[in-house]
Design a protein around this motif. Structure first.
Motif, PDB file in Angstrom:
ATOM      1  N   LEU A 123      36.697  29.988  38.211  1.00 14.38           N
ATOM      2  CA  LEU A 123      36.860  30.131  39.652  1.00 14.38           C
ATOM      3  C   LEU A 123      37.746  28.979  40.105  1.00 14.38           C
ATOM      4  N   LEU A 124      39.019  29.269  40.322  1.00 12.63           N
ATOM      5  CA  LEU A 124      39.992  28.252  40.719  1.00 12.63           C
ATOM      6  C   LEU A 124      40.117  28.232  42.233  1.00 12.63           C
ATOM      7  N   ILE A 140      39.150  35.565  35.589  1.00 14.41           N
ATOM      8  CA  ILE A 140      39.789  34.495  36.358  1.00 14.41           C
ATOM      9  C   ILE A 140      39.820  34.913  37.817  1.00 14.41           C
ATOM     10  N   PHE A 141      39.229  34.077  38.690  1.00 14.24           N
ATOM     11  CA  PHE A 141      39.232  34.320  40.124  1.00 14.24           C
ATOM     12  C   PHE A 141      39.918  33.143  40.800  1.00 14.24           C
ATOM     13  N   ILE A 142      40.950  33.415  41.562  1.00 13.26           N
ATOM     14  CA  ILE A 142      41.756  32.353  42.168  1.00 13.26           C
ATOM     15  C   ILE A 142      41.662  32.437  43.683  1.00 13.26           C
ATOM     16  N   ALA A 163      41.886  38.007  39.464  1.00 16.14           N
ATOM     17  CA  ALA A 163      41.947  38.264  40.904  1.00 16.14           C
ATOM     18  C   ALA A 163      42.486  37.034  41.614  1.00 16.14           C
ATOM     19  N   ALA A 164      43.233  37.258  42.683  1.00 16.92           N
ATOM     20  CA  ALA A 164      43.785  36.143  43.452  1.00 16.92           C
ATOM     21  C   ALA A 164      43.876  36.519  44.920  1.00 16.92           C
ATOM     22  N   GLY A 188      54.514  39.898  47.814  1.00 19.56           N
ATOM     23  CA  GLY A 188      53.381  39.816  46.890  1.00 19.56           C
ATOM     24  C   GLY A 188      52.260  40.701  47.380  1.00 19.56           C
ATOM     25  N   MET A 189      51.074  40.522  46.801  1.00 23.23           N
ATOM     26  CA  MET A 189      49.916  41.321  47.200  1.00 23.23           C
ATOM     27  C   MET A 189      48.767  40.395  47.561  1.00 23.23           C
ATOM     28  N   TYR A 190      48.206  40.613  48.740  1.00 20.91           N
ATOM     29  CA  TYR A 190      47.035  39.859  49.146  1.00 20.91           C
ATOM     30  C   TYR A 190      45.782  40.521  48.560  1.00 20.91           C
ATOM     31  N   MET A 191      44.839  39.684  48.138  1.00 25.38           N
ATOM     32  CA  MET A 191      43.582  40.139  47.558  1.00 25.38           C
ATOM     33  C   MET A 191      43.830  41.147  46.437  1.00 25.38           C
ATOM     34  N   GLY A 192      44.717  40.770  45.512  1.00 20.64           N
ATOM     35  CA  GLY A 192      45.056  41.644  44.388  1.00 20.64           C
ATOM     36  C   GLY A 192      44.248  41.316  43.147  1.00 20.64           C
ATOM     37  N   CYS A 193      44.199  42.269  42.235  1.00 16.26           N
ATOM     38  CA  CYS A 193      43.427  42.083  41.004  1.00 16.26           C
ATOM     39  C   CYS A 193      44.103  42.828  39.858  1.00 16.26           C
ATOM     40  N   GLY A 194      44.292  42.140  38.743  1.00 11.35           N
ATOM     41  CA  GLY A 194      44.858  42.750  37.550  1.00 11.35           C
ATOM     42  C   GLY A 194      43.756  43.117  36.565  1.00 11.35           C
ATOM     43  N   PHE A 195      43.876  44.283  35.945  1.00  7.45           N
ATOM     44  CA  PHE A 195      42.878  44.753  34.989  1.00  7.45           C
ATOM     45  C   PHE A 195      43.546  45.717  34.023  1.00  7.45           C
ATOM     46  N   ILE A 196      42.905  45.962  32.891  1.00  8.69           N
ATOM     47  CA  ILE A 196      43.432  46.920  31.922  1.00  8.69           C
ATOM     48  C   ILE A 196      42.929  48.303  32.283  1.00  8.69           C
ATOM     49  N   ASP A 197      43.841  49.205  32.519  1.00 13.15           N
ATOM     50  CA  ASP A 197      43.501  50.593  32.817  1.00 13.15           C
ATOM     51  C   ASP A 197      43.051  51.259  31.516  1.00 13.15           C
TER      52      ASP A 197
END
Length: 228
Positions: A123-124, A140-142, A163-164, A188-197
């Motif tokens: 949690l950064l 990872i949560f930023i 997530a950031a 950019g994207m606010y409140m975005g999250c990367g994940f493996i589909d």
């Protein structure tokens, strides 16, 4: 007292045999019962190799005791133990699990050339600047901007997410998958999250709401970041 007929249960599955061992009796009783039941089993030695899984329940066995079970099964020429599973954790296993699931807060800005790596979830509270990198074995949560590199699930956890509060990464990595900086229509994207589909097998970036529908266990983090 447990009767002998309940000490060892042998069940056939499409993957082989599963041995369920009663966890409320002595190990010696288990060994005696297992030897008797395997001796009574009319398996032909010319049959193909059959894989065996041993379920211990809430029983802990030492390495020597586990090897004893393997030897008993190996005496049947066409049986081989594939795994011995227990619901009991050793102290070392419990400590390792704790480290892998712990949330480590980091309060700083990750600048160009800096790399921060932790075990478990990160949690950064701060930004990852271009040229900076954060790595974690878990998620990872930023609580800030991600403009550098983030690598989650570094030991192969493909369910990890990144997530950031503001996401415009130079690069995202999850397990062994890699995604270059996406072509955003805006900055950019606010409140975005990367994940493996799971369907496509590659990294996608979506809203936190979309990801928490897939991973409801992350809902608490979503609330923290939205309210932070």
């Amino acid at each position: 007292m447990v009767s002998n007929s309940q000490l060892v249960t042998i069940k056939g599955t499409r993957d082989g045999l599963t041995l369920h061992l009663n966890d409320q009796c002595s190990f010696k009783s288990i060994v005696n019962e297992l030897e008797q039941k395997l001796a009574m089993n009319g398996l032909d030695r010319d049959e193909p190799m059959i894989r065996v899984t041993i379920q211990l329940g809430k029983r802990y066995l030492s390495a020597q005791q586990q090897e004893s079970l393997r030897e008993i099964v190996r005496e049947r020429q066409n049986l081989v133990v594939e795994s011995i599973d227990s619901e009991v954790m050793t102290k070392d296993e419990a400590l390792a699990w704790k480290e892998d699931t712990e949330i480590t807060p980091v309060v700083r800005t990750i600048r160009s050339g800096q790399i921060v790596e932790i075990r478990g979830d990160m949690l950064l509270i701060g930004d990852v600047n271009p040229g900076g990198e954060v790595m974690a074995t878990g998620n990872i949560f930023i609580m800030g901007s991600l403009r550098g590199v983030a690598h989650a699930g570094v030991h192969g956890d493909n369910k990890a997410v990144i997530a950031a509060s503001y996401m415009m990464p130079n690069q995202l990595r999850i397990a062994d998958q890699l995604s270059r900086a996406p072509d955003y229509e805006s900055e950019g994207m606010y409140m975005g999250c990367g994940f493996i589909d799971a369907a496509e097998g590659d990294i996608r970036i979506g809203s936190l709401q979309e990801v928490t529908r897939r991973r409801p266990d992350l809902a608490s983090f979503e609330r923290r970041m939205l309210n932070g």
